[in-house]
Each structure stands twice: as structure tokens, then as C-alpha cells.
Design an enzyme around this catalytic site. Structure first.
Site, short mmCIF file in Angstrom:
data_model
loop_
_atom_site.label_atom_id
_atom_site.label_comp_id
_atom_site.label_asym_id
_atom_site.label_seq_id
_atom_site.Cartn_x
_atom_site.Cartn_y
_atom_site.Cartn_z
N ARG A 240 8.10 -5.06 -6.37
CA ARG A 240 6.73 -4.60 -6.60
C ARG A 240 6.28 -5.02 -7.99
O ARG A 240 7.10 -5.06 -8.92
CB ARG A 240 6.64 -3.07 -6.55
CG ARG A 240 6.54 -2.47 -5.16
CD ARG A 240 5.17 -2.75 -4.51
NE ARG A 240 5.07 -2.18 -3.19
CZ ARG A 240 5.48 -2.75 -2.05
NH1 ARG A 240 6.02 -3.95 -2.08
NH2 ARG A 240 5.33 -2.14 -0.90
N GLU A 269 -1.96 -6.90 -8.70
CA GLU A 269 -2.26 -7.93 -7.70
C GLU A 269 -3.41 -7.48 -6.79
O GLU A 269 -3.57 -6.28 -6.57
CB GLU A 269 -1.00 -8.27 -6.88
CG GLU A 269 -0.47 -7.12 -6.05
CD GLU A 269 0.85 -7.47 -5.36
OE1 GLU A 269 1.82 -7.83 -6.02
OE2 GLU A 269 0.89 -7.33 -4.13
N HIS A 287 2.63 -12.41 -2.54
CA HIS A 287 3.21 -11.25 -1.84
C HIS A 287 3.44 -11.55 -0.35
O HIS A 287 2.83 -10.91 0.52
CB HIS A 287 2.32 -10.01 -2.02
CG HIS A 287 3.08 -8.72 -1.82
ND1 HIS A 287 2.77 -7.56 -2.48
CD2 HIS A 287 4.14 -8.42 -1.03
CE1 HIS A 287 3.60 -6.58 -2.10
NE2 HIS A 287 4.44 -7.09 -1.21
C1 GLV Z 1 5.99 -5.25 1.32
O1 GLV Z 1 5.87 -5.41 0.16
C2 GLV Z 1 6.62 -4.11 1.90
O2 GLV Z 1 6.87 -3.13 1.19
O3 GLV Z 1 6.88 -4.13 3.11
#
Ligand code: GLV
Length: 330
Positions: A240, A269, A287
Site C-alpha cells: 500500500r 494514488e 496498482h
Molecule cells: C489490492 O491492492 C488489494 O488489496 O486487493
């Protein structure tokens, strides 16, 4: 009693929407519009369930404005977008989508780490600029992955899947740091050794972050931590944004205090710190750690399964707050 109404916060596979429509009155967001928190809250009025992604903030204000809400199904394994205690206190069930994305996300973490180590993005940009005119002995030399020390911060399901890749596939020495240590048998099976955080940082050839975001992990990697790493090391973050201090990382990359980084997640982000965009020795992706077609389908289906169970009176397979079941139905 009529069918429960739900809100689907973002566009998702049409098959998943069709399945949800067989159970619920569905308001979806097929156009994938960006809803402000106020609009999300207003659309949630009258809805018993919310199909969310990691991008929606589920906090006390949203819950208080929607006392009819009974369940939130997050289509993500991470759920730092959800105020879990606030949901539990109000009897709102919360679910996530673990397991189905573990191997896919581990693949991506490994890809990003390898791209950073072997300067894949940087050298590709050089080629695309038309600057490749001849061979030279030190052109885009990076660092080896095989046989190197893989250092994993966080050792949940995805961390363990990365450890397996490193130890079994690439002959890496695997060390890890986590609040809770694995059982000796698990460590042995993974070929991974627990070390304290200072040792992890000092010995890492390739440091991979796979820990959840929380107040406790905010800026777990900042200027001081980066300063304690080898100048040849790489850093990969598939966890994250906010776990890394992006400004401090950009400075460390610019000054070559570490060799390279691979980042799939960012503070704030989809904005990316301008200093990161300005340094060459970082691979930046939007991401997409879990983004294969099969895995995104599996995540969407699992989130739907969780919501159908939660609103149907069954215990959802991925319930994060079983304590909420004890609260009187509202
Ligand atoms: C993506 O970042 C998730 O947490 O699945």
C-alpha cells in the site's frame, strides 16, 4: 419483504452484476464515474449492502448517514479503506477477497523486483528514445536476483508465496520480518528465516514490502530505513502507498543511496509524487498487482459470494469482523 437493495461502487464484470441482480435490487456504476464521498453516501441511502473496492472510504460518517447498511464486501484483500471498528460497532459485516489473488500478486511482486534489479523499464525507455547505438560492457548493468538475499517485510499469504518463488525458483536466501513469526515448520518449508527489522534492512539485496497499511506501518520505510540499506539494494512495494515515504525514497534513488525500486502503490494514488516521476531508477506501475483477467474475475465473484451470504443471513466466507454478528440486527 422485498429484495434487499445494494450499491456497486465501481464498474465490474457484467456477469458479476447479473449474478447480483438475481439476489438484489442493484444500483451499479457501469459508467465507472468517480463518486465523491458525499455522492457515495447519498447513493447508499436505502441500500443494505455495498460492493466496494479499495478506493472507497467506509468511515463512521458514511455509516452514520446510512444506518440501514448491513454489509460491505470489499473487492480487495487489503481493507485499510474500511474503518473496521466503526463497522463492527454498528453491526455492519465487512468482507475482503483473500487467497484468490495470492499467487497472482506474488507473481507481480517478483516481476517488479526483477524489473528493478535488471533495470528493465529504464533500459526500455533508453531503447525507445533511439539512444541504443552500440554495445558497451557496463550498459544497464544491474544486480542478480538468483542467489541474492530476498528480504520480505510482512509474511502473510503473499509474502510466503514470494518467499517460495525466491527460495525454490531462484536459490535466494530468504529472510523476513513480521510481527508474528511463522511456526518453525513453516519457516523450514519456505526456507525463510525471521530477523529483526534492522537486520532485514541491512542484509537485503532485494527488499519486498507485503504488509498491510495501518497507522503502525505508516512510513515503515522512510529516510532512516533507506539509509540503513545497501547502496546496491532494490526496494519493491506491492502493498500500500503510505508504507513508504515516497519523497524520502525519491531522494534516496536520486542520490543512488539505494540502486532501484519497483512501486505498484503510492501515497495519495492515483497521484504519484513528482520526484518519483523524475528519477530514472524506479519502475512505476498503476496498482495492478492482482490484475490478471482470471484473478480479477475470481475477486469479483468472491466479493459477490460474500455479499450474498452476508445479506442472506449466512456467515460470509471471508468475514473480517465476526464480532459484528453479535450485534442486534438493525
Ligand atoms: C489490492 O491492492 C488489494 O488489496 O486487493
Amino acid at each position: 419483504m422485498g429484495r434487499a437493495a445494494i450499491l456497486v461502487a465501481r464498474a465490474v464484470f457484467p456477469q458479476t452484476i447479473e449474478r447480483l441482480r438475481r439476489h438484489f435490487e442493484v444500483e451499479d456504476n457501469a459508467a465507472d464515474q468517480a463518486w465523491s464521498p458525499a455522492e457515495l453516501s447519498a447513493r447508499l441511502h436505502g441500500k443494505a449492502g455495498l460492493f466496494a473496492t479499495a478506493g472507497e472510504r467506509i468511515d463512521a460518517a458514511l455509516l452514520d448517514a446510512n444506518p440501514q447498511l448491513r454489509a460491505v464486501a470489499n473487492m480487495a484483500v487489503g481493507y485499510n479503506n474500511v474503518d473496521l471498528p466503526a463497522c463492527t460497532a454498528r453491526g455492519v459485516l465487512v468482507t475482503n477477497t483473500p487467497d484468490v489473488l495470492t499467487e497472482t500478486t506474488a507473481d507481480f511482486g517478483f516481476a517488479l523486483m526483477m524489473a528493478a534489479a535488471r533495470r528493465l523499464a529504464e533500459s526500455e525507455r533508453f531503447l525507445r528514445r533511439g539512444e541504443w547505438s552500440r554495445w558497451s560492457y557496463d550498459m544497464y548493468t544491474g544486480s542478480d536476483v538468483h542467489g541474492a538475499t530476498l528480504a520480505i517485510l510482512g509474511m502473510g499469504r503473499i509474502g510466503q508465496a514470494i518467499a517460495r518463488r525466491g527460495a525454490l525458483g531462484f536459490g535466494m536466501r530468504v529472510i523476513y520480518h513480521n510481527r508474528s513469526r511463522l511456526a518453525p515448520g513453516q519457516e523450514e518449508a519456505l526456507g525463510a528465516r525471521w530477523v529483526d527489522k534492522a537486520t532485514l534492512l541491512a542484509e537485503a539485496d532485494h527488499l519486498v514490502l507485503v504488509l498491510p497499511y495501518s497507522a503502525a506501518s505508516h512510513h515503515a520505510i522512510g529516510a532512516a530505513e533507506l539509509a540503513s540499506m545497501k547502496p546496491t539494494a532494490t526496494l519493491t512495494n506491492i502493498a500500500r502507498g503510505g508504507i513508504v515515504d515516497d519523497a524520502a525514497l525519491a531522494a534516496a534513488l536520486r542520490e543512488r543511496r539505494i540502486a532501484a525500486a519497483g512501486l505498484d502503490v503510492f501515497e495519495g494514488e492515483p497521484q504519484v509524487h513528482p520526484d518519483l516521476l523524475a528519477v530514472p531508477n524506479v519502475v512505476l506501475t498503476p496498482h495492478i498487482g492482482s490484475a490478471t483477467v482470471a484473478t480479477r474475475r475470481a475477486m469479483a465473484e468472491l466479493a459477490a459470494t460474500n455479499l450474498i451470504a452476508a445479506l442472506g443471513g449466512a456467515t460470509p466466507p471471508n468475514l473480517l469482523n465476526p464480532e459484528a454478528l453479535g450485534h442486534a440486527a438493525r
